[in-house]
Enzyme design. Structure first.
Site, PDB file in Angstrom:
ATOM      1  N   SER A 235       0.822  -1.209   0.000  1.00  0.00           N
ATOM      2  CA  SER A 235       0.000   0.000   0.000  1.00  0.00           C
ATOM      3  C   SER A 235       0.864   1.271   0.000  1.00  0.00           C
ATOM      4  O   SER A 235       1.730   1.406  -0.850  1.00  0.00           O
ATOM      5  CB  SER A 235      -0.968  -0.048   1.176  1.00  0.00           C
ATOM      6  OG  SER A 235      -2.095   0.708   0.878  1.00  0.00           O
ATOM      7  N   LYS A 239       4.174   1.955  -2.427  1.00  0.00           N
ATOM      8  CA  LYS A 239       4.657   3.138  -3.168  1.00  0.00           C
ATOM      9  C   LYS A 239       6.109   3.358  -2.741  1.00  0.00           C
ATOM     10  O   LYS A 239       7.008   3.594  -3.552  1.00  0.00           O
ATOM     11  CB  LYS A 239       3.835   4.392  -2.826  1.00  0.00           C
ATOM     12  CG  LYS A 239       2.302   4.239  -2.887  1.00  0.00           C
ATOM     13  CD  LYS A 239       1.613   5.569  -2.530  1.00  0.00           C
ATOM     14  CE  LYS A 239       0.210   5.441  -1.925  1.00  0.00           C
ATOM     15  NZ  LYS A 239      -0.832   4.844  -2.685  1.00  0.00           N
ATOM     16  N   TRP A 324      -9.791   0.932  -5.402  1.00  0.00           N
ATOM     17  CA  TRP A 324      -9.145   2.209  -5.036  1.00  0.00           C
ATOM     18  C   TRP A 324      -7.712   2.254  -5.592  1.00  0.00           C
ATOM     19  O   TRP A 324      -7.200   3.305  -5.952  1.00  0.00           O
ATOM     20  CB  TRP A 324      -9.149   2.320  -3.502  1.00  0.00           C
ATOM     21  CG  TRP A 324      -8.722   3.625  -2.923  1.00  0.00           C
ATOM     22  CD1 TRP A 324      -7.696   3.829  -2.049  1.00  0.00           C
ATOM     23  CD2 TRP A 324      -9.314   4.912  -3.124  1.00  0.00           C
ATOM     24  NE1 TRP A 324      -7.611   5.151  -1.701  1.00  0.00           N
ATOM     25  CE2 TRP A 324      -8.595   5.845  -2.352  1.00  0.00           C
ATOM     26  CE3 TRP A 324     -10.391   5.373  -3.897  1.00  0.00           C
ATOM     27  CZ2 TRP A 324      -8.903   7.207  -2.324  1.00  0.00           C
ATOM     28  CZ3 TRP A 324     -10.702   6.732  -3.867  1.00  0.00           C
ATOM     29  CH2 TRP A 324      -9.966   7.626  -3.095  1.00  0.00           C
ATOM     30  N   HIS A 375      -7.765  -5.483  -0.242  1.00  0.00           N
ATOM     31  CA  HIS A 375      -6.510  -4.743  -0.096  1.00  0.00           C
ATOM     32  C   HIS A 375      -5.759  -5.277   1.124  1.00  0.00           C
ATOM     33  O   HIS A 375      -6.155  -4.997   2.260  1.00  0.00           O
ATOM     34  CB  HIS A 375      -6.895  -3.274   0.100  1.00  0.00           C
ATOM     35  CG  HIS A 375      -5.747  -2.342   0.226  1.00  0.00           C
ATOM     36  ND1 HIS A 375      -4.991  -1.972  -0.852  1.00  0.00           N
ATOM     37  CD2 HIS A 375      -5.233  -1.685   1.299  1.00  0.00           C
ATOM     38  CE1 HIS A 375      -4.060  -1.122  -0.446  1.00  0.00           C
ATOM     39  NE2 HIS A 375      -4.185  -0.941   0.861  1.00  0.00           N
TER      40      HIS A 375
END
Ligand code: GCU
Length: 396
Positions: A235, A239, A324, A375
């Site tokens: 998540s 990144k 998302w 997620h």
């Protein structure tokens, strides 16, 4: 009660006043776009060899992400040193050894963060090591009897596979809170005191900095093999994994799990979270220079960020319910990074469209998978990443 509700409504409308937080989950509404060419230099010349890529194009993309997206990642500070602060020789029924290490930034030890390491008790020479930041607290992750984050860290499996795992808490390096400037009590504030005004950096750069300091430590630990460091981030930390791998080539494999916007998701698709939304909710993840861009016209898209891992093995992963993060955009990123891997003669994805739930396309140097579900970073995900690292790093 009514009055309280009214006040809450009023406050939230004031907070979001003028801020467009709308998002799209409809594939038919994805705008038409052309991805910027990874191999075209700012001068317009085309890169055709791996050497040209490394010498000319890679630095351009790295500079863009440094100046316009995540900010500086300072080098190792002079006084950096390590202290072992704990060792337990008998964890997980004698399967592993647990070591606690403190990474001290300065000689006076005013500032530090802790790393929790588990490695197999029986290992030949040094062990390949999974390097990771966690969302909770190192102490939540040490007990065998089901702590909060335990389900995310399948220690026994990792140790049986012959891997070590080193993890630190993101908040112990840099608190994950607004504001955007360096006034918190994390590493950015520490640098700001010593080198006022020298660095402009986001929390994501600060976490990347922390991961590199963990790599500095791993290089000194004879039980760990610093040539086989596998960076795994989920998540916001997915990144961070891409950004860390871009800055620090010591990480031999980069795994970016459900990283979404600012990670692997293609920005131009504007599906799910966008930079426009992220700037409002998480302004501390990006530098103010970023604010001038529109999601539709970033000069480099996120396959540019991912390309900075080349020619090292790269794994990008999504899950079906995680709209998302834009699973299709993440697959596209893994797919469109290929021209750069081609320069090095490295194979990537074979699929020609986004994968269905439960499918994997990871027999090359670039891998991608789509887990069925939400997620998350689950034991089954770790298993795949270990398998991918073993094959790519030739670990028996
Ligand atoms: C939020 C945020 C994402 C981020 C995620 C996480 O959903 O919008 O960008 O990846 O938190 O880190 O869990």
């Amino acid at each position: 009660m009514k009055q309280i509700l009214f006040t809450i409504l009023l406050l939230s409308s004031l907070v979001s006043f003028g801020q467009d937080l709308s998002f799209n989950y409809d594939e038919s509404k994805v705008p038409e776009y052309t991805l910027p060419d990874l191999l075209t230099l700012n001068s317009g010349q085309i890169v055709t060899t791996a050497r040209q890529w490394m010498k000319y194009r890679r630095p351009e993309i790295l500079e863009f992400y440094t100046k316009e997206v995540f900010g500086d990642v300072p080098a190792r500070p002079e006084g950096l040193h390590f202290k072992q602060v704990g060792e337990d020789e008998q964890v997980f029924g004698g399967l592993g050894i647990r070591r606690r290490v403190r990474i001290c930034l300065d000689k006076e030890e005013q500032h530090s963060f802790d790393v929790l390491i588990h490695f197999p008790k029986k290992h030949k020479k040094s062990c390949p090591v999974l390097v990771n930041l966690n969302f909770t607290d190192n102490n939540d992750m040490t007990f065998e009897d089901a702590p909060f984050d335990y389900k995310h860290y399948p220690y026994e499996m990792i140790l049986r596979e012959g891997f070590a795992i080193a993890t630190a808490t993101r908040n112990s390096i840099e608190p994950d809170v607004k504001p955007v400037d360096s006034k918190g009590d994390g590493v950015r504030a520490w640098y700001e005191k010593i080198y006022p005004g020298k660095y402009i950096w986001s929390a994501i750069s600060a976490w990347a900095w922390g991961l590199s300091r963990m790599a500095d430590y791993i290089e000194t630990d004879k039980d760990l093999d610093a040539s086989k460091m596998v960076l795994v981030g989920h998540s916001r930390l997915g990144k961070t994994a891409l950004w860390t791998g871009a800055n620090d080539k010591r990480f031999a494999v980069v795994v970016s799990n459900s990283s979404g916007c600012g990670g692997a998701a293609i920005t131009r698709r504007q599906f799910g979270e966008t930079y426009r939304i992220m700037r409002v909710n998480f302004p501390h993840w990006i530098v103010p220079n970023n604010y001038k861009y529109d999601d539709a016209d970033f000069p480099i898209d996120q396959n540019g960020l991912a390309s900075l891992t080349a020619p090292r093995p790269l794994y990008i992963a999504s899950s079906t319910n995680d709209l998302w993060c834009d699973p299709k955009g993440e697959w596209l990123c893994a797919k469109t990074v290929q021209p750069v891997y081609d320069l090095f003669g490295k194979k990537g994805l074979e699929s020609t469209d986004v994968l269905k739930g439960g499918q994997r396309d990871d027999q090359g140097t670039v891998g991608y998978k789509m887990r069925i579900g939400d997620h998350d970073l689950l034991p089954e995900d770790w298993k795949v990443y270990i398998e991918f690292a073993k094959r790519n790093l030739n670990i028996k």
